[in-house]
Design a protein around this motif. Sequence first.
Motif, mmCIF file in Angstrom:
data_model
loop_
_atom_site.group_PDB
_atom_site.id
_atom_site.type_symbol
_atom_site.label_atom_id
_atom_site.label_comp_id
_atom_site.label_asym_id
_atom_site.label_seq_id
_atom_site.Cartn_x
_atom_site.Cartn_y
_atom_site.Cartn_z
ATOM 1 N N ASP A 246 0.986 -1.164 -0.159
ATOM 2 C CA ASP A 246 0.119 0.060 0.107
ATOM 3 C C ASP A 246 0.848 1.152 0.039
ATOM 4 O O ASP A 246 0.285 2.416 0.239
ATOM 5 C CB ASP A 246 -1.051 0.136 1.190
ATOM 6 C CG ASP A 246 -0.191 -0.079 2.617
ATOM 7 O OD1 ASP A 246 0.893 0.030 2.409
ATOM 8 O OD2 ASP A 246 -1.181 -0.179 3.524
ATOM 9 N N ALA A 251 0.053 1.760 -3.737
ATOM 10 C CA ALA A 251 -1.054 2.441 -3.081
ATOM 11 C C ALA A 251 -2.225 2.569 -4.159
ATOM 12 O O ALA A 251 -3.393 2.495 -3.764
ATOM 13 C CB ALA A 251 -0.554 3.818 -2.833
ATOM 14 N N LYS A 254 -5.198 -1.850 -4.394
ATOM 15 C CA LYS A 254 -6.011 -2.513 -3.618
ATOM 16 C C LYS A 254 -7.648 -2.408 -4.147
ATOM 17 O O LYS A 254 -8.180 -3.600 -4.513
ATOM 18 C CB LYS A 254 -6.127 -1.646 -2.273
ATOM 19 C CG LYS A 254 -6.872 -2.632 -1.189
ATOM 20 C CD LYS A 254 -6.906 -1.895 -0.015
ATOM 21 C CE LYS A 254 -7.458 -3.027 1.188
ATOM 22 N NZ LYS A 254 -8.917 -3.183 0.966
#
Length: 303
Positions: A246, A251, A254
Amino acid sequence: MKKLFLLGLFCTVLKAQDVKVSSGSLQRFSNFKSEFVSARNVDVWLPDGYSNNEKYAVLYMHDGQMLYDASTTWNKQAWEVDEVSGRFLKQKNTQKFIIVGIWNNPELRHQEYFPKKPYDLLTLEQKEIITSELEKRGKTKEMFTPISDLYLKFIVAELKPFIDKTFSTHTDQSNTFIAGSSMGGLISLYAICEYPTIFGGAACLSTHWTGTYSTENNPIPGAFIAYLKDHLPEPRNHKIYFDYGDQTLDALYKPLQEKVDVVMMEKGFSETNWKTNYFPGKDHSENSWRERFEIPLGFLFNK
């Protein structure tokens, strides 16, 4: 040094002395020629005790120049697959394997690793937007055109026969795997979808679902998902591993990976043949992939 001519392919065989490995040995096929893509180095890692009297599974990996010896890489990071794989083989009751590291062409990496058939689903306007984004990042100087189908032909029609002829390998689908990270994760997934009779498993670390470097008004993830709905291989005899962190570029992944996971479940994949791991706090780097490389090795190779 010696020169080898096999299956119509000409290359120079080196011991890769400029690359130090902590376990096993490394053999380099320098300037490996292809009818489909530009020539490149191919590094083959053999585990300690490698013997022609045994048969080995094969793991093909992309970005081959980033796999061994951080002192030789551009960012001083590496997967250190020799160290991780050597330790894994000593500790686990697993199928023995060799690793084929395929160097990328830095100028064409994005074109070679970007799955062509999902890209073909986009409109001309969408392709022009993507080209503009990739131009800003120095990934293309003209209308972006993926050549991933040619790259996969190189692996399947030229490199794999060469490896199977040169080394003592199991040649069947259940012992042939492919792995990579970021764009290398994308092309690994594309490989098992396009050649399900060749590859029995794929490990896709920090898969670059965005294709570019933003999620805003980006049609690429939707095209990938549409492609997967029609092209995922049969769950019964295929394994697919995903993961992501992340931090930094990870990042972005997800919400996109979660959409892909829904498709995986819809197509019949379960915990026996599919795994998605989330690593909070981990970034988009060889250091992060090195730390967790043993996990996909276990998923692919544990008996």
